[in-house]
Design a protein around this motif. Structure first.
Motif, PDB file in Angstrom:
ATOM      1  N   GLN A 138      37.262  39.570  51.901  1.00  0.00           N
ATOM      2  CA  GLN A 138      36.890  38.979  50.731  1.00  0.00           C
ATOM      3  C   GLN A 138      35.921  37.795  50.581  1.00  0.00           C
ATOM      4  O   GLN A 138      35.986  36.685  51.446  1.00  0.00           O
ATOM      5  N   VAL A 174      44.030  36.754  44.856  1.00  0.00           N
ATOM      6  CA  VAL A 174      42.971  37.724  45.109  1.00  0.00           C
ATOM      7  C   VAL A 174      43.210  37.653  43.169  1.00  0.00           C
ATOM      8  O   VAL A 174      44.255  38.465  43.295  1.00  0.00           O
ATOM      9  N   ARG A 196      36.111  41.362  43.017  1.00  0.00           N
ATOM     10  CA  ARG A 196      36.869  40.456  44.142  1.00  0.00           C
ATOM     11  C   ARG A 196      36.498  38.766  44.836  1.00  0.00           C
ATOM     12  O   ARG A 196      36.219  38.952  45.178  1.00  0.00           O
ATOM     13  N   VAL A 239      39.812  35.173  45.862  1.00  0.00           N
ATOM     14  CA  VAL A 239      40.160  34.764  46.344  1.00  0.00           C
ATOM     15  C   VAL A 239      40.134  33.397  46.653  1.00  0.00           C
ATOM     16  O   VAL A 239      39.325  32.650  46.701  1.00  0.00           O
TER      17      VAL A 239
END
Length: 168
Positions: free
Chosen positions: A80, A113, A120, A122
Motif C-alpha cells: 500500500q 489504513v 487505499r 496508509v
C-alpha cells in the motif's frame, strides 16, 4: 433447568425494563476516529478507516525525492502507498521522547489504513485515541482565513475537553 418457573421478581423486573420507552438516539452525530500527528489532533470519518495497525516497515521508492510519499508498506500481504499526513498538512515535527522518559503508559505510534473511492492509503500517526460519536451541533465552521486558503483539508473543528480537533 429450562422447564422451571421463573421467580416472580425476575418477571416483574423484566416487565418494567421492557415497558420503558427506548432511549432516543441522536441521529445527527458523526463517528470520528481521533488521532494525533505531532502536536495536532485530527479526526477522520470512521467509515473511511479500514484498520489501525502497529507500525510496519516502510520501503522507500527509488528516485522519489519529495517527503510526501514515504514509500510502500506491506499490509496483510498487499503493498500500500504510505504517505505523510504531517508533510501534507504542514504540521511541525513531533518532539521525540527520550528513552528514559518512555513508559508503558505512553501513547504508541500507529499506522492508519484508509480507503477513499476504492483507493487505499496508509499513514503513520503518533497516537490513536479511538472512535467517538460527535454530535453535529458541536462541529464549528472553519475560520474564514483557512476556508479561503488554496490548500486546506479540514471541514470543521470541535473541542474535546481542552483540545481543539480538526475534522479532515
Amino acid at each position: 433447568l429450562f422447564q422451571r418457573q421463573a421467580p416472580p421478581e425476575y418477571i416483574a423486573e423484566w416487565t418494567r425494563q421492557l415497558a420503558q420507552p427506548d432511549a432516543e438516539v441522536a441521529t445527527d452525530s458523526r463517528s470520528l476516529l481521533l488521532l494525533r500527528i505531532g502536536p495536532e489532533w485530527l479526526a477522520l470519518e470512521a467509515g473511511n478507516v479500514v484498520e489501525v495497525i502497529s507500525p510496519r516497515l516502510i520501503h522507500r521508492v527509488p528516485h522519489r525525492s519529495n517527503q510526501l510519499l514515504l514509500g510502500l508498506a506491506n499490509i496483510r500481504g498487499e503493498l500500500q502507498l504510505c504517505v505523510s499526513l504531517q508533510e501534507l498538512l504542514g504540521i511541525d515535527a513531533p518532539v521525540k521522547a527520550t528513552p528514559e522518559s518512555t513508559t508503558s503508559s505512553q501513547p504508541q505510534p500507529r499506522m492508519v489504513v484508509v480507503e477513499h473511492e476504492q483507493t487505499r492509503w496508509v499513514f503513520p500517526v503518533d497516537e490513536v485515541e479511538g472512535v467517538h460519536r460527535i454530535p453535529a451541533a458541536t462541529l464549528e465552521n472553519l475560520p474564514y482565513t483557512v476556508e479561503r486558503s488554496r490548500r486546506y483539508y479540514s471541514e470543521a473543528l470541535f473541542t474535546r475537553g481542552d483540545i481543539r480537533v480538526g475534522v479532515l
